[in-house]
Design an enzyme around this catalytic site. Structure first.
Site, mmCIF file in Angstrom:
data_model
loop_
_atom_site.group_PDB
_atom_site.id
_atom_site.type_symbol
_atom_site.label_atom_id
_atom_site.label_comp_id
_atom_site.label_asym_id
_atom_site.label_seq_id
_atom_site.Cartn_x
_atom_site.Cartn_y
_atom_site.Cartn_z
ATOM 1 N N GLY A 88 23.196 40.474 28.574
ATOM 2 C CA GLY A 88 23.904 41.097 29.680
ATOM 3 C C GLY A 88 24.594 42.345 29.162
ATOM 4 C CB SER A 120 19.759 41.097 25.376
ATOM 5 O OG SER A 120 20.051 42.391 25.835
ATOM 6 C CB ALA A 121 24.641 41.220 25.091
ATOM 7 C CG HIS A 157 16.259 45.346 25.550
ATOM 8 N ND1 HIS A 157 15.645 44.393 26.332
ATOM 9 C CD2 HIS A 157 17.559 44.939 25.424
ATOM 10 C CE1 HIS A 157 16.529 43.464 26.671
ATOM 11 N NE2 HIS A 157 17.696 43.775 26.125
ATOM 12 C CD GLU A 192 12.004 44.576 26.748
ATOM 13 O OE1 GLU A 192 11.187 44.151 27.584
ATOM 14 O OE2 GLU A 192 13.205 44.802 26.998
#
Length: 236
Positions: A88, A120-121, A157, A192
């Site tokens: 997020g 991700s985060a 990403h 990714e």
């Protein structure tokens, strides 16, 4: 330490957490209870985030309990069999983690051998800082400091292409700026569909695409899936 640091939750055209599910299941092994940190969610609720992750991991018999339900989230982390941090907004995530003492609590759990997984985060905050996140700083944390489970930075990403008609900086140019200002730090551009797995003292790239590796004064290099990336753990 046991780490599974995933670039992204969802590949284009696939269901949520579909591609890393097998890797998550193998990584956790006999551990079936996970403390989940949902604080990167901004446009949807923590309840909804917990439910979404539980729905997917529950397919493998993994039970997810979000720390936002606990009176003392840091204590919930200290009791956890495994820790999972979702993606997020990285700035929203680290601010809440700092406020609740989760950065220190998670660091201690990782050092004690508790499995940690994030995407991700959740991968960003495993690094020394969050300075190589792609996210907009919608909230101001106390500092950019993060868990520091690994001594290098991750850019999740990671994209090679510059979109047609876009005259701004590429992702590589942004990272080159970072290493110019931080010459002692390595950066992993994690494309990714890829993830970094650290177990039994070995860091390895998993997935179907190579990772792009940056450090000031070093030629930019590509590491293929299955490649040993242990050299990144040698720099503090």
């Amino acid at each position: 330490m046991k780490l599974l640091l995933i670039s992204n939750s969802t590949n284009a055209g696939e269901q949520y957490l579909a591609y890393p599910l097998d890797a998550i299941d193998r990584f956790l092994g006999a551990v079936r209870d996970v403390a989940f940190v949902p604080y990167a969610a901004v446009t949807f609720s923590y309840d909804a985030y917990e439910s979404k992750v539980q729905q997917r991991l529950g397919e493998r018999g993994i039970r997810v309990r979000s720390v936002h339900r606990e009176a003392d989230p840091a204590e919930a982390i200290r009791r956890a069999d495994a820790v999972c941090v979702g993606g997020g907004n990285t700035f929203a995530l680290v601010r809440k983690m700092q406020e609740q003492g989760l950065v220190e609590a998670i660091r201690e759990k990782i050092e004690a051998g508790t499995p940690y997984l994030g995407w991700s985060a959740g991968s960003n905050v495993a690094c020394p800082t969050i300075c190589t996140t792609n996210d907009m700083p919608i909230l101001e944390p106390r500092s950019f400091g993060a868990i520091g489970a690994v001594p290098f930075q991750i850019n999740p990403h990671y994209l090679d292409a510059n979109p047609e008609g876009h005259a701004g900086e590429t992702r590589e140019q942004r990272i080159l700026e970072y290493i110019e200002a931080n010459p002692d730090r390595w950066v992993v551009g994690l494309r990714e569909g890829c993830m970094l797995r650290y177990e039994e003292g070995r860091l390895e790239l998993a997935g179907k695409r190579p990772a792009r590796i940056f450090r000031k004064g070093e030629p930019v290099r590509e590491v293929e899936p299955g490649g040993d990336m242990q050299f990144l753990m040698q720099y503090k």
